[in-house]
Structure formats: C-alpha cells, structure tokens
Design a protein around this motif. Structure first.
Motif, PDB file in Angstrom:
ATOM      1  N   THR A 102      49.746  18.977 -75.461  1.00 22.47           N
ATOM      2  CA  THR A 102      50.970  18.098 -75.088  1.00 22.47           C
ATOM      3  C   THR A 102      50.413  17.449 -74.041  1.00 22.47           C
ATOM      4  OG1 THR A 102      52.311  20.050 -75.586  1.00 22.47           O
ATOM      5  CG2 THR A 102      53.340  18.390 -74.198  1.00 22.47           C
ATOM      6  N   VAL A 103      50.887  16.176 -73.914  1.00 28.16           N
ATOM      7  CA  VAL A 103      50.322  14.824 -72.959  1.00 28.16           C
ATOM      8  C   VAL A 103      51.682  14.497 -72.348  1.00 28.16           C
ATOM      9  CG1 VAL A 103      49.109  13.045 -72.270  1.00 28.16           C
ATOM     10  CG2 VAL A 103      48.432  14.393 -74.498  1.00 28.16           C
ATOM     11  N   LEU A 104      51.689  14.573 -71.106  1.00 28.44           N
ATOM     12  CA  LEU A 104      52.779  13.933 -70.283  1.00 28.44           C
ATOM     13  C   LEU A 104      52.496  12.995 -69.246  1.00 28.44           C
ATOM     14  CD1 LEU A 104      54.240  17.531 -69.048  1.00 28.44           C
ATOM     15  CD2 LEU A 104      54.746  16.435 -71.295  1.00 28.44           C
ATOM     16  N   ALA A 105      53.489  12.124 -68.828  1.00 27.00           N
ATOM     17  CA  ALA A 105      53.025  11.058 -67.906  1.00 27.00           C
ATOM     18  C   ALA A 105      54.188  10.561 -67.053  1.00 27.00           C
ATOM     19  CB  ALA A 105      52.199   9.840 -68.490  1.00 27.00           C
ATOM     20  N   ALA A 106      54.054  10.346 -65.730  1.00 25.07           N
ATOM     21  CA  ALA A 106      55.024  10.015 -65.208  1.00 25.07           C
ATOM     22  C   ALA A 106      55.627   8.421 -65.411  1.00 25.07           C
ATOM     23  CB  ALA A 106      54.769  10.164 -63.340  1.00 25.07           C
ATOM     24  N   SER A 107      56.915   8.268 -65.621  1.00 26.40           N
ATOM     25  CA  SER A 107      57.371   6.893 -65.821  1.00 26.40           C
ATOM     26  C   SER A 107      57.391   5.816 -64.840  1.00 26.40           C
ATOM     27  CB  SER A 107      58.691   7.281 -66.333  1.00 26.40           C
ATOM     28  OG  SER A 107      59.709   7.402 -65.188  1.00 26.40           O
ATOM     29  N   GLY A 108      56.891   6.323 -63.579  1.00 27.47           N
ATOM     30  CA  GLY A 108      56.948   5.198 -62.474  1.00 27.47           C
ATOM     31  C   GLY A 108      57.898   5.425 -61.461  1.00 27.47           C
ATOM     32  N   ASP A 109      57.941   4.702 -60.361  1.00 23.96           N
ATOM     33  CA  ASP A 109      58.748   4.641 -59.260  1.00 23.96           C
ATOM     34  C   ASP A 109      59.301   3.160 -58.787  1.00 23.96           C
ATOM     35  OD1 ASP A 109      58.311   7.550 -59.246  1.00 23.96           O
ATOM     36  OD2 ASP A 109      56.474   6.940 -58.009  1.00 23.96           O
ATOM     37  N   SER A 110      59.485   2.344 -59.839  1.00 22.62           N
ATOM     38  CA  SER A 110      59.475   1.109 -59.465  1.00 22.62           C
ATOM     39  C   SER A 110      60.579   0.549 -60.432  1.00 22.62           C
ATOM     40  CB  SER A 110      58.549   0.029 -59.696  1.00 22.62           C
ATOM     41  OG  SER A 110      57.444   0.601 -58.896  1.00 22.62           O
ATOM     42  N   ASP A 162      66.200   6.448 -54.834  1.00 22.97           N
ATOM     43  CA  ASP A 162      66.010   6.382 -53.303  1.00 22.97           C
ATOM     44  C   ASP A 162      64.627   6.530 -53.165  1.00 22.97           C
ATOM     45  OD1 ASP A 162      65.525   9.039 -53.606  1.00 22.97           O
ATOM     46  OD2 ASP A 162      66.650   9.730 -51.971  1.00 22.97           O
ATOM     47  N   ASP A 163      64.206   5.561 -52.158  1.00 23.45           N
ATOM     48  CA  ASP A 163      62.733   5.577 -51.745  1.00 23.45           C
ATOM     49  C   ASP A 163      61.905   5.290 -53.048  1.00 23.45           C
ATOM     50  OD1 ASP A 163      61.051   5.831 -49.695  1.00 23.45           O
ATOM     51  OD2 ASP A 163      60.251   7.503 -50.321  1.00 23.45           O
ATOM     52  N   GLY A 164      62.492   4.413 -53.729  1.00 23.98           N
ATOM     53  CA  GLY A 164      61.805   4.128 -54.928  1.00 23.98           C
ATOM     54  C   GLY A 164      63.105   4.284 -56.259  1.00 23.98           C
ATOM     55  N   ALA A 165      62.611   4.314 -57.487  1.00 19.50           N
ATOM     56  CA  ALA A 165      63.580   4.352 -58.504  1.00 19.50           C
ATOM     57  C   ALA A 165      62.703   4.808 -59.792  1.00 19.50           C
ATOM     58  CB  ALA A 165      64.369   3.318 -58.915  1.00 19.50           C
ATOM     59  N   GLY A 166      63.150   5.816 -60.537  1.00 18.60           N
ATOM     60  CA  GLY A 166      62.591   6.098 -61.671  1.00 18.60           C
ATOM     61  C   GLY A 166      62.388   4.904 -62.809  1.00 18.60           C
ATOM     62  N   GLY A 167      61.251   5.023 -63.253  1.00 19.84           N
ATOM     63  CA  GLY A 167      60.599   3.974 -64.213  1.00 19.84           C
ATOM     64  C   GLY A 167      61.420   4.069 -65.465  1.00 19.84           C
ATOM     65  N   GLY A 168      61.503   2.943 -66.578  1.00 14.26           N
ATOM     66  CA  GLY A 168      61.881   2.973 -67.820  1.00 14.26           C
ATOM     67  C   GLY A 168      62.342   1.745 -68.237  1.00 14.26           C
ATOM     68  N   GLY A 169      62.350   1.776 -69.631  1.00 14.45           N
ATOM     69  CA  GLY A 169      62.756   0.432 -70.210  1.00 14.45           C
ATOM     70  C   GLY A 169      61.814   0.613 -71.676  1.00 14.45           C
ATOM     71  N   PRO A 170      61.896  -0.617 -72.460  1.00 10.39           N
ATOM     72  CA  PRO A 170      61.237  -0.780 -73.589  1.00 10.39           C
ATOM     73  C   PRO A 170      59.690  -1.153 -73.391  1.00 10.39           C
ATOM     74  CG  PRO A 170      62.730  -2.690 -73.142  1.00 10.39           C
ATOM     75  CD  PRO A 170      62.876  -1.732 -72.125  1.00 10.39           C
ATOM     76  N   SER A 171      58.892  -0.530 -74.133  1.00  7.22           N
ATOM     77  CA  SER A 171      57.382  -0.937 -74.172  1.00  7.22           C
ATOM     78  C   SER A 171      57.392  -2.155 -74.587  1.00  7.22           C
ATOM     79  CB  SER A 171      56.630  -0.061 -74.846  1.00  7.22           C
ATOM     80  OG  SER A 171      55.399  -0.694 -75.071  1.00  7.22           O
ATOM     81  N   ASN A 278      69.061   0.454 -60.777  1.00  6.60           N
ATOM     82  CA  ASN A 278      69.013  -1.039 -60.825  1.00  6.60           C
ATOM     83  C   ASN A 278      68.431  -1.637 -59.601  1.00  6.60           C
ATOM     84  OD1 ASN A 278      70.101  -1.520 -63.440  1.00  6.60           O
ATOM     85  ND2 ASN A 278      72.276  -1.702 -62.439  1.00  6.60           N
ATOM     86  N   SER A 279      68.695  -1.046 -58.466  1.00  6.45           N
ATOM     87  CA  SER A 279      68.509  -1.496 -57.001  1.00  6.45           C
ATOM     88  C   SER A 279      66.972  -1.767 -56.613  1.00  6.45           C
ATOM     89  CB  SER A 279      69.052  -0.667 -56.025  1.00  6.45           C
ATOM     90  OG  SER A 279      68.395   0.733 -56.015  1.00  6.45           O
ATOM     91  N   TYR A 280      65.831  -1.427 -57.529  1.00  2.41           N
ATOM     92  CA  TYR A 280      64.692  -1.645 -57.093  1.00  2.41           C
ATOM     93  C   TYR A 280      63.931  -2.940 -57.343  1.00  2.41           C
ATOM     94  CZ  TYR A 280      59.828  -0.111 -55.760  1.00  2.41           C
ATOM     95  OH  TYR A 280      58.827  -0.420 -55.007  1.00  2.41           O
ATOM     96  N   ALA A 281      63.592  -3.579 -56.196  1.00  2.00           N
ATOM     97  CA  ALA A 281      62.889  -4.749 -56.287  1.00  2.00           C
ATOM     98  C   ALA A 281      63.787  -5.851 -56.752  1.00  2.00           C
ATOM     99  CB  ALA A 281      61.701  -4.625 -57.002  1.00  2.00           C
ATOM    100  N   GLY A 282      65.085  -5.900 -56.820  1.00  2.00           N
ATOM    101  CA  GLY A 282      66.085  -6.761 -57.411  1.00  2.00           C
ATOM    102  C   GLY A 282      65.987  -7.106 -58.834  1.00  2.00           C
ATOM    103  N   VAL A 283      65.270  -6.251 -59.673  1.00  2.00           N
ATOM    104  CA  VAL A 283      65.075  -6.308 -61.241  1.00  2.00           C
ATOM    105  C   VAL A 283      66.296  -5.507 -61.628  1.00  2.00           C
ATOM    106  CG1 VAL A 283      63.888  -5.832 -63.135  1.00  2.00           C
ATOM    107  CG2 VAL A 283      62.702  -6.816 -61.135  1.00  2.00           C
ATOM    108  N   THR A 284      67.248  -5.919 -62.449  1.00  2.00           N
ATOM    109  CA  THR A 284      68.274  -5.173 -62.984  1.00  2.00           C
ATOM    110  C   THR A 284      67.572  -4.125 -64.145  1.00  2.00           C
ATOM    111  OG1 THR A 284      69.745  -7.011 -62.781  1.00  2.00           O
ATOM    112  CG2 THR A 284      70.231  -5.425 -64.380  1.00  2.00           C
TER     113      THR A 284
END
Length: 314
Positions: A102-110, A162-171, A278-284
């Motif tokens: 099984t391979v996992l990866a963090a989705s990011g904090d931006s 808070d202090d970042g935001a969970g990453g996500g979206g379409p590749s 939504n609130s990270y770096a001004g990108v919806t």
C-alpha cells in the motif's frame, strides 16, 4: 545546523512517531536518501523512488507513507502537455502494486494550490502535487479535531484550515481512475484528491518528541498532512494484521466502503461536512459537503470499525 537537514529530520520524526502511535507493534523502517528535495522542485525524487523500489523488491515494508511532494506544474514538459517526466517516476508505485504494498502520500498543506518550483511561494491558481495525485497512491488529506482539554470530542471533525490548509483538487496529469467513477460528478474527468483524511490541524495538533537538534530537545506541536499520512499508514498496518495479509492498493476497497457508508455505519467511514480549505493563499478551494469532496475525500474514519471493514473488503 543545516536547515534542510533539520527540516527533514522534523518530517521523519513526525512520520515515525505518528505511525508508531497508531500501530505500536509495527516494524517501522525509515528510508533516507542522500539528496534532499527542496521547496517545490523535483530534485531528489528519482533517488526516493529508487529507494522505495529497492525495499519493495527486498520484501521490506507492507505500507509506504510519503510526506513529500512536488507540484505537477514544476515537472519538465508540463506546460507543453508532456507528462513523461512524471510518468517515468512511477516505477516504484507500479512495483508496489505488483507486490501488494500500500502506498500513501500527504495531500499537501497549501489548500487548492501548492509551492512554486523555486519554493519561494505558491501558484495563484489551482494546482495539485505528485505523488499525492498519482492514481496508484492513496492521497491523505487533513481534518481538524474539536476536543476539550481532556481530549473529549466536542463536535465532529472539520476541514484542516489553520496554519495551512489541506491539499486537494483535480490532477492536471492523470485521468479519473475507475475507482473514482462513483464520484465523477465531483472530480470530473481527472483524478481527484484527497481520498481520505486524518487529523492535521494546529488546533488538536500532535505532540512530537525530537532530539536531533541539541539546542531544542523535547516536545513540540506538529501539524499538516505530514501528520495525517503516517497516522493512516498505522491504520492500514492494523488492517493488514487483521486480514493476515497485505491489502495492497486499497482504493477499490476504500471507495466500495464509501459507497456503502451512508446506509452502513459499520464501514467506519465518517463523512466530514464542515469547513473549507478556501482561505489559503487567496486561491478558492473546496468546501466539505455531504459525501465525497475534494476538501477531505470520502471523509475520515472511525478506526475501530474501519480497520476490520477494510481488512474484509480488501
């Protein structure tokens, strides 16, 4: 001290301690390479993939957790639609699939964006990061716990923002894999992330002990999906133990359990319906809603129910 070295020391300490907290009897192998991957660039990724493949081929490790990533846009050829530089790095994950790892990866904090190639900032529009975006990798996003001082739950989990935001979206590289056909109305024609989420926010953050910096030995609070991914790695290790074998690529099982979850709480999948990244770096970004969303994926988990359900489904 070298800031790159101490930065990675912090990441790896977090990884090991979070996986151990969930699966204390698991044998944890920490893999280090001689090349650090800096900022948002792609330096060091081939060495990391070589290291992973080497261990997979030697039978070392049932679950791989990765707390690093590079924005898809930073790979050579991306602008011209040539994704071969990413495709050519997938050999470790293909090897993992062959060996039932099984391979996992963090989705990011931006949030819905990510780091630029030079690491100096973030993109002013939606992007995604690899390896989290890879269809052979389970992408682990972030939630925020709502606990009182005694650790009692005061409210359901919400999106980590808070202090970042969970990453996500379409590749922008990978088409929608078949296991996401049931959520195609959300992800569209492309692979969507995250798949599932675990605790990642500062409010409810993890206390981690470190001794790699002689001037700062002791406990500190760590946050981010770099916390969430090893937490989920511990969960998969427990499910492997219950099943009596490696579960391998868990996507099909995860989304099958999700499809049952609205009418069957024994799946252990807990929908996250509150919050936004939504609130990270001004990108919806994306808002948590009923069912799958690109803020938290299928949601988070009730481990006592999810572990046996995943073991059975996988």
């Amino acid at each position: 001290a070298n800031s790159d070295h101490t930065g990675w020391a912090g990441e790896t300490t977090l990884d090991v301690e979070m996986a151990h907290a969930v699966a204390p009897d698991a044998h944890i192998v920490l893999v280090e390479t001689g090349v650090a991957q800096n900022g948002g660039g792609t330096t060091g990724l081939p060495e990391m993939m070589d290291a992973e493949k080497s261990l997979i081929d030697r039978g070392v490790g049932d679950v791989i957790s990765q707390s690093f990533g590079a924005t898809e846009n930073t790979f050579p050829g991306f602008r011209s639609g040539d994704f071969s530089s990413i495709q050519n790095l997938r050999y470790a994950f293909k090897d993992a699939a062959r060996h039932g790892v099984t391979v996992l990866a963090a989705s990011g904090d931006s949030g819905a964006t990510n780091t630029t190639a030079d690491g100096s900032g973030t993109y002013p529009y939606k992007v995604n990061a690899w390896p989290s975006s890879d269809p052979l990798v389970t992408s682990v996003g972030g939630t925020q716990l709502h606990l009182d001082d005694k650790g009692n739950r005061m409210a359901p989990e919400s999106v980590y923002d808070d202090d970042g935001a969970g990453g996500g979206g379409p590749s922008h590289v990978f088409a929608r894999p078949s296991y996401q056909n049931g959520v195609k109305q959300v992800v569209g024609d492309h692979r969507g992330t995250p798949d599932v989420s675990m605790a990642a926010a500062m409010n409810g953050g993890a206390w981690v002990y470190s001794s790699y910096n002689p001037k700062a030995v002791g406990w500190d609070v760590y946050v981010g999906t770099s916390e969430a991914s090893p937490l989920f790695a511990g969960i998969v290790a427990l499910a492997d133990q219950v099943a009596g074998h490696r579960l391998g690529d868990i996507h099909q099982a995860l989304y099958s359990l999700y499809a049952q979850s609205s009418r069957n709480p024994s799946t252990g999948i807990v929908d996250v319906k509150d919050g936004t990244n939504n609130s990270y770096a001004g990108v919806t970004g994306y808002t948590a809603v009923k069912g799958y969303d690109m803020a938290t994926g299928v949601g988070t988990i009730d481990a006592a129910r999810f572990v046996p359900a995943l073991a059975k489904e996988g």
